[in-house]
Motif scaffolding. Structure first.
Motif, PDB file in Angstrom:
ATOM      1  N   TRP A   1      85.198  33.522  50.728  1.00 10.42           N
ATOM      2  CA  TRP A   1      85.383  33.441  52.186  1.00 10.42           C
ATOM      3  C   TRP A   1      84.202  34.028  52.939  1.00 10.42           C
ATOM      4  N   ASP A   2      83.417  34.907  52.269  1.00  8.67           N
ATOM      5  CA  ASP A   2      82.255  35.503  52.952  1.00  8.67           C
ATOM      6  C   ASP A   2      81.309  34.413  53.441  1.00  8.67           C
ATOM      7  N   GLU A   3      81.210  33.332  52.641  1.00 10.88           N
ATOM      8  CA  GLU A   3      80.334  32.215  53.004  1.00 10.88           C
ATOM      9  C   GLU A   3      80.808  31.573  54.313  1.00 10.88           C
ATOM     10  N   PHE A   4      82.128  31.451  54.428  1.00 12.62           N
ATOM     11  CA  PHE A   4      82.716  30.865  55.639  1.00 12.62           C
ATOM     12  C   PHE A   4      82.421  31.756  56.846  1.00 12.62           C
ATOM     13  N   ALA A   5      82.584  33.049  56.656  1.00 14.08           N
ATOM     14  CA  ALA A   5      82.392  33.992  57.763  1.00 14.08           C
ATOM     15  C   ALA A   5      80.932  34.070  58.202  1.00 14.08           C
ATOM     16  N   ARG A   6      80.009  33.644  57.318  1.00 11.93           N
ATOM     17  CA  ARG A   6      78.576  33.724  57.656  1.00 11.93           C
ATOM     18  C   ARG A   6      78.040  32.475  58.347  1.00 11.93           C
ATOM     19  N   LEU A   7      78.881  31.427  58.515  1.00  9.93           N
ATOM     20  CA  LEU A   7      78.378  30.180  59.095  1.00  9.93           C
ATOM     21  C   LEU A   7      77.862  30.419  60.512  1.00  9.93           C
ATOM     22  N   ARG A   8      76.882  29.612  60.923  1.00 17.39           N
ATOM     23  CA  ARG A   8      76.280  29.841  62.241  1.00 17.39           C
ATOM     24  C   ARG A   8      76.891  28.981  63.329  1.00 17.39           C
ATOM     25  N   THR A   9      77.567  27.893  62.936  1.00 19.14           N
ATOM     26  CA  THR A   9      78.212  27.035  63.933  1.00 19.14           C
ATOM     27  C   THR A   9      79.462  27.733  64.470  1.00 19.14           C
ATOM     28  N   PRO A  10      79.639  27.783  65.794  1.00 20.17           N
ATOM     29  CA  PRO A  10      80.855  28.408  66.323  1.00 20.17           C
ATOM     30  C   PRO A  10      82.130  27.733  65.793  1.00 20.17           C
ATOM     31  N   ILE A  11      83.124  28.562  65.492  1.00 21.30           N
ATOM     32  CA  ILE A  11      84.378  28.069  64.907  1.00 21.30           C
ATOM     33  C   ILE A  11      85.536  28.433  65.835  1.00 21.30           C
TER      34      ILE A  11
END
Ligand code: HXC
Length: 258
Positions: A88-98
């Motif tokens: 999940w760390d990868e998901f939390a590091r994404l740069r596109t706003p979620i």
């Protein structure tokens, strides 16, 4: 986009949507779903045609937590050596706003996944909670950290130690969610918010996300310095010239970088 079995993905008007889709388990987050959500989100993040990611569940559940049945028989060695939840760390590091659109249950890992998003828009019937204490464990996808930074010690301790569920109104009052809307307008409101974000200059929205996220991770002086450097950097983009010229010329900006 790859084929998925636990999520439904689509793209429309610069919004990449990921819908959690394990209705038989109230969208409980098993390893396959975690892998698929992260893969889909990473693909959207790399797609120049996507300016915002929208994460949704079903009317009954955003997600009722990590998959308890999948975890039940595991031991420490397996959880540790496979770094369970580490992906999940990868998901939390994404740069596109979620944007997370939360309807129904967002419990345990479901609440923690919503907190990895940048905006949480909740339907008025949504329920949030960290009930892991009732299973003899504690939050494991960031709940003790992100929840505490969002709502402060008093409310985080209340939720984590008692396992108490809270409704959407309380979640908004304590700062866990950005907005509460009628359940039947949730999808439309969340799409509208994601669409607004996706219509902005992409470097500006990505840097805005980076700057606000830095407040969670750094001391104030470093955060302020980081924000200022990002602000300075935006003066190297055509969108800064365009946005400021458009204001003076009393017209809408035409972003070059989206
Ligand atoms: C696996 C789950 C699940 C979960 C629900 N289901 N939540 N399966 N993991 N987290 C399954 C149920 O077993 C059931 O399957 C089906 O989904 C429907 O759920 P019901 O319980 O029948 O629905 P309902 O009576 O409406 O109750 C809804 C609920 C309840 C209040 C949300 O399901 C519930 O309390 N779920 C667990 C919530 C929870 O504790 N979450 C935290 C998980 S731990 P069958 O096959 O019986 O129909 C976590 C933290 C991880 O997330 C970090 C450390 C461990």
């Amino acid at each position: 986009m790859s084929d998925f079995t636990t999520i439904i993905v689509s793209t429309n008007e610069r919004i990449g949507t990921i819908q959690l889709n394990r209705p038989e388990a109230l969208n409980a987050l098993n390893a396959e779903l975690m892998d698929e959500v992260v893969r889909a989100a990473v693909e959207f993040d790399a797609d120049p045609e996507v300016g915002a990611i929208l994460l949704t569940g079903s009317a009954k559940a955003f997600a009722a937590g990590a998959d308890i049945k999948e975890m039940a028989s595991k031991d420490f060695a397996e959880m540790y050596s496979r770094e369970w939840f580490g992906r999940w760390d990868e998901f939390a590091r994404l740069r596109t706003p979620i944007v997370a659109a939360v309807s129904g249950y967002a419990l345990g890992g479901g609440c923690e996944l919503a907190m990895m998003a940048d905006l949480i828009i909740a339907g008025e019937g949504a329920t949030f909670g960290q009930p892991e204490i009732n299973l003899g464990v504690i939050p494991g996808m960031g709940g003790s950290q992100r929840l505490t930074r969002s709502v402060g010690k008093a409310k985080a301790m209340d939720m984590v130690l008692t396992g108490r569920h809270i409704g959407a109104d309380e979640a908004e009052r304590i700062g866990l969610v950005s907005r509460v809307v009628p359940d039947d307008q949730l999808q439309a409101e969340a799409e509208k918010a994601a669409g607004t974000i996706a219509s902005k200059s992409k470097p500006a929205s990505q840097m805005a996300k980076e700057a606000v996220s830095a407040a969670f991770e750094s001391p104030m002086n470093q955060g302020l310095q980081f924000e200022r450097r990002l602000f300075h950097a935006l003066f190297s983009t055509e969108d800064q010239s365009e946005g400021m010229a458009a204001f003076s010329e009393k017209r809408s900006p035409e972003w070059k970088h989206r």
